[in-house]
Enzyme design. Sequence first.
Site, PDB file in Angstrom:
ATOM      1  N   LYS A  85       0.819  -1.210   0.000  1.00  0.00           N
ATOM      2  CA  LYS A  85       0.000   0.000   0.000  1.00  0.00           C
ATOM      3  C   LYS A  85       0.859   1.270   0.000  1.00  0.00           C
ATOM      4  O   LYS A  85       0.446   2.308  -0.507  1.00  0.00           O
ATOM      5  CB  LYS A  85      -0.938  -0.004   1.191  1.00  0.00           C
ATOM      6  CG  LYS A  85      -2.055  -1.039   1.018  1.00  0.00           C
ATOM      7  CD  LYS A  85      -3.211  -0.779   1.961  1.00  0.00           C
ATOM      8  CE  LYS A  85      -4.431  -1.604   1.571  1.00  0.00           C
ATOM      9  NZ  LYS A  85      -4.198  -3.046   1.727  1.00  0.00           N
ATOM     10  N   GLU A 107     -10.704   6.552   2.412  1.00  0.00           N
ATOM     11  CA  GLU A 107     -11.585   5.580   3.041  1.00  0.00           C
ATOM     12  C   GLU A 107     -10.713   4.430   3.516  1.00  0.00           C
ATOM     13  O   GLU A 107      -9.637   4.196   2.980  1.00  0.00           O
ATOM     14  CB  GLU A 107     -12.601   5.059   2.014  1.00  0.00           C
ATOM     15  CG  GLU A 107     -12.114   3.901   1.124  1.00  0.00           C
ATOM     16  CD  GLU A 107     -10.944   4.234   0.187  1.00  0.00           C
ATOM     17  OE1 GLU A 107     -10.678   5.423  -0.036  1.00  0.00           O
ATOM     18  OE2 GLU A 107     -10.297   3.278  -0.298  1.00  0.00           O
ATOM     19  N   SER A 375       2.131  -9.612  -0.623  1.00  0.00           N
ATOM     20  CA  SER A 375       1.697  -8.212  -0.574  1.00  0.00           C
ATOM     21  C   SER A 375       1.991  -7.538   0.758  1.00  0.00           C
ATOM     22  O   SER A 375       2.142  -6.320   0.813  1.00  0.00           O
ATOM     23  CB  SER A 375       0.207  -8.108  -0.897  1.00  0.00           C
ATOM     24  OG  SER A 375      -0.544  -8.990  -0.077  1.00  0.00           O
TER      25      SER A 375
HETATM   26  C1  LIG Z   1      -5.040  -4.103   1.300  1.00  0.00           C
HETATM   27  C2  LIG Z   1      -4.256  -5.337   1.140  1.00  0.00           C
HETATM   28  C3  LIG Z   1      -4.523  -6.256   0.089  1.00  0.00           C
HETATM   29  C4  LIG Z   1      -5.665  -6.094  -0.863  1.00  0.00           C
HETATM   30  O1  LIG Z   1      -5.599  -5.005  -1.720  1.00  0.00           O
HETATM   31  P1  LIG Z   1      -5.280  -5.110  -3.283  1.00  0.00           P
HETATM   32  O2  LIG Z   1      -5.663  -3.785  -3.789  1.00  0.00           O
HETATM   33  O3  LIG Z   1      -6.097  -6.230  -3.851  1.00  0.00           O
HETATM   34  O4  LIG Z   1      -3.836  -5.389  -3.416  1.00  0.00           O
HETATM   35  C5  LIG Z   1      -3.691  -7.349  -0.045  1.00  0.00           C
HETATM   36  N1  LIG Z   1      -2.676  -7.578   0.807  1.00  0.00           N
HETATM   37  C6  LIG Z   1      -2.393  -6.744   1.832  1.00  0.00           C
HETATM   38  C7  LIG Z   1      -1.266  -7.068   2.740  1.00  0.00           C
HETATM   39  C8  LIG Z   1      -3.174  -5.604   2.032  1.00  0.00           C
HETATM   40  O5  LIG Z   1      -2.889  -4.778   3.057  1.00  0.00           O
END
Ligand SMILES: *Cc1c(COP(=O)(O)O)cnc(C)c1O
Length: 407
Positions: A85, A107, A375
């Site tokens: 993010k 948001e 992620s």
């Molecule tokens: C917010 C989040 C996601 C989901 O968001 P995408 O826009 O689909 O990438 C995935 N993994 C983590 C660790 C997150 O914080």
Amino acid sequence: MKKGYFGQWGGAFIPEVLHATFVQLNDEYKKLRQDPAFWQEYIDLMGNYSCRPTPLTFAENLSDYLGGARIYIKREDLNHTGAHKANNVMGQGLLVRRMGKKRVIAETGAGQHGVATATMAARFGFDCTIYMGEEDVARQRPNVFWMEKLGATVVPVTNGSRTLKDAINEAFRDWVTTMDETHYVFGTACGPHPFPEMVAWFQSIIGLEARKQIIAQHGRMPARVYACVGGGSNAMGIFQGFLDEDVELIGVEAGGKGLDTDQHASRMVGDRAAPGVAQGYKTMFLQDDDGQMRSTHSIAAGLDYVGISPILSDLGEQGRVRFEAATDTEVLEALTMSMEKEGIIPALESSHAFVQAIKEAPKMDRDEAIIINMSGRGDKDIFTIAHAFDDPSWKQFIIDRADSYRR
Ligand SMILES: *Cc1c(COP(=O)(O)O)cnc(C)c1O
């Protein structure tokens, strides 16, 4: 193709009052996109502030254990604030500074995007207001705590279901009256044009790095790339490094308690989603026959969303991205395997990508490589994970803590 559309998906369905704001945003975005100096400024900022480039870790133990493809993990968990993010919010922060605005709003559902935005606002010296459903404010206290400590104002939203989609509506309401000085930092590759394209652009840094890294480490392209899909920003981020290559791209959605139940958040897999227009854009939304948004569930708060990036709706329709779903139970098993074999704690969201990779890797050849986009890190999920594992000493710890406050 019409501007802001990906096949039949996307668009900008915005109230008339925001028209001028979107014209300004589009103009600025277009200008920056053609300015190599801006991208360099972004790369420098991310290197200096967010540990980029993040490593591509060869998961040797896991690869040996599963006995198939060589598994590489793209380490977005090592970003500042612990997830991909950061890429989006810091990019938008630079954009806001260029536009000369002084205030940002956002948001947030689980609170991860809220914390990332509050962090960015602190770094750039912007005022920051975060809209969050009242339900979520109660459920996500640790993130609310950090947002406030980072200097943001958190506004609990009491409309509707008091969750993410109501927070989005409220943020738009704010923007309509404050657009001259305020930018709305959208959290994923969704929403009205140019947000899907712009967020995907900032996140493309993941794919650009991963592409170079896999060539350096493996000598050629991977066979497959896996990413979890909530709104779709981390998936689009890594996929963009491989879209023009013969690489299979796999998006893994939240299968929750199973696709045959009402408790999941799978839009591309299963039969609960249909094309629709909401929150300013057209995509596959989880909705019932009357067009009412369904309530969703995932053990991973970040995947618990009714819509999906219009870019992914298009790539799915074209057959360029294959979609799969992972259940909550499978997610905990994959998380356990990653911790025990590699000493790596993926976020519950990221663990969805691990599930599918772990299923498929053993059936592949030893000279093939796959990449899992990790992620984010799982530390934030300790309450959920400890609860799911039914860990007795953790429960006792919580009880003792509560007791110490009562005394
Ligand atoms: C917010 C989040 C996601 C989901 O968001 P995408 O826009 O689909 O990438 C995935 N993994 C983590 C660790 C997150 O914080």
